[in-house]
Design a protein around this motif. Structure first.
Motif, PDB file in Angstrom:
ATOM      1  N   LYS A   1      18.592  -7.276  34.040  1.00  0.00           N
ATOM      2  CA  LYS A   1      19.067  -8.456  33.522  1.00  0.00           C
ATOM      3  C   LYS A   1      18.991  -9.401  34.773  1.00  0.00           C
TER       4      LYS A   1
ATOM      5  N   GLY B   1      20.152 -13.903  31.338  1.00  0.00           N
ATOM      6  CA  GLY B   1      21.633 -14.817  31.146  1.00  0.00           C
ATOM      7  C   GLY B   1      21.378 -16.071  30.952  1.00  0.00           C
TER       8      GLY B   1
ATOM      9  N   GLY C   1      22.244 -21.982  28.302  1.00  0.00           N
ATOM     10  CA  GLY C   1      23.059 -21.438  27.204  1.00  0.00           C
ATOM     11  C   GLY C   1      24.611 -21.612  27.261  1.00  0.00           C
TER      12      GLY C   1
HETATM   13  O1  IP8 Z   1      24.841 -15.222  30.454  1.00  0.00           O
HETATM   14  C1  IP8 Z   1      25.358 -15.752  27.397  1.00  0.00           C
HETATM   15  O2  IP8 Z   1      24.549 -14.755  27.936  1.00  0.00           O
HETATM   16  P1  IP8 Z   1      25.315 -14.255  29.498  1.00  0.00           P
HETATM   17  C2  IP8 Z   1      24.373 -16.596  26.615  1.00  0.00           C
HETATM   18  O3  IP8 Z   1      24.304 -12.969  29.764  1.00  0.00           O
HETATM   19  C3  IP8 Z   1      25.041 -18.023  26.116  1.00  0.00           C
HETATM   20  O4  IP8 Z   1      26.614 -13.697  29.413  1.00  0.00           O
HETATM   21  C4  IP8 Z   1      24.285 -18.420  24.957  1.00  0.00           C
HETATM   22  C5  IP8 Z   1      25.838 -18.464  26.562  1.00  0.00           C
END
Ligand code: IP8
Length: 260
Positions: free
Chosen positions: A17, A57, A62
């Motif tokens: 990741k 992420g 996001g």
């Molecule tokens: O950064 C969250 O993913 P993370 C994705 O892996 C959104 O926790 C859409 C906020």
């Protein structure tokens, strides 16, 4: 003092990741760290043989979009539309760079193939397995999806673990902007999953972050373990070469969480 720690060993299969704090500047909306992404893409391409899957992420795509949409009390359909579009934009930007290094991916948007329940993503990984069969790397990412409350978020944290289990990987890697788990100013090189909660009561997350918090990450880990997964790594993606060394089985500064 920080020392290198061991590797996943020869034959380790990795799912990685790339955290939003590495891919983007989390303090500035929609800011891809292009130089970092290019370097990480080259490191991943160099260790291609060990790489089973990739997760991204949300970073300042996001998380920023979700935070603003929630603050502005947008309707659920609008939140869903805005957040899923922001994450597709991030995914396509990263995929462009990966492809430029010869690392070809199949992008799997979670809102279209997962049915999360709590911290379990519930994805159908058949297409991810099929992608591997034709030598493409399946890539997914933290995303929004429709739920009974309107729009919910599935984090890449739990997607990484479920994907690793589904693809038979032995190692799951969180690429972050820190050297690993730091307790009392020192790097924890190796720790059993059961000792984790006692060791780290806090955990930090900067910028816009709607899924952060160490306790949540730990719970996601506990709920998504499987017998084949041997370790979970935390490695600093802002330090050149560390990710590649880890994937190649070399010694590297990182935290290894060993699993039962
Ligand atoms: O950064 C969250 O993913 P993370 C994705 O892996 C959104 O926790 C859409 C906020």
């Amino acid at each position: 003092m920080q020392r290198g720690v061991g590797s996943g060993g020869p034959g380790g299969v990795y799912v990685v990741k790339l955290g939003g704090s590495v891919l983007t500047d989390k303090r500035r909306p929609f800011s891809l760290r292009l130089g970092v992404v290019e370097r990480l893409a080259a490191e991943l391409a160099a260790a291609r043989g060990r790489l089973a899957g990739l997760v991204l992420g949300g970073g300042s795509f996001g998380h920023y979009t979700a935070r603003v949409a929630l603050e502005e009390a947008r309707g659920p359909g609008e939140v869903l539309g805005l957040v899923t579009a922001a994450m597709m934009e991030l995914a396509l930007a990263v995929v462009d760079v990966l492809h430029s290094k010869g690392l070809y991916t199949l992008v799997l948007p979670p809102h279209a193939f997962c049915r999360p329940r709590g911290l379990r993503p519930g994805c159908d990984w058949a297409a991810a397995r099929a992608a591997r069969d034709v030598d493409a790397v399946p890539l997914t990412y933290g995303d929004a999806y429709p739920c009974s409350r309107g729009a919910c978020i599935v984090s890449g944290d739990e997607l990484l673990l479920e994907m690793a289990c589904a693809l038979g990987a032995s190692e799951a890697v969180y690429v972050t902007d820190v050297d690993g788990l730091i307790v009392g100013g020192r790097l924890v090189e190796e720790v059993g999953v059961d000792e984790l909660s006692a060791l780290a009561a806090g955990g930090r997350s900067e910028g816009y972050d709607v899924t952060g918090g160490f306790a949540r990450k730990l719970e996601a880990l506990r709920q998504n373990l499987c017998p084949g997964l041997r370790s979970v790594w935390i490695v600093n993606g802002l330090k050149p070469g560390r990710l590649q060394r880890l994937l190649e089985g070399g010694r590297v500064t990182a935290t290894r969480v060993t699993l039962p």
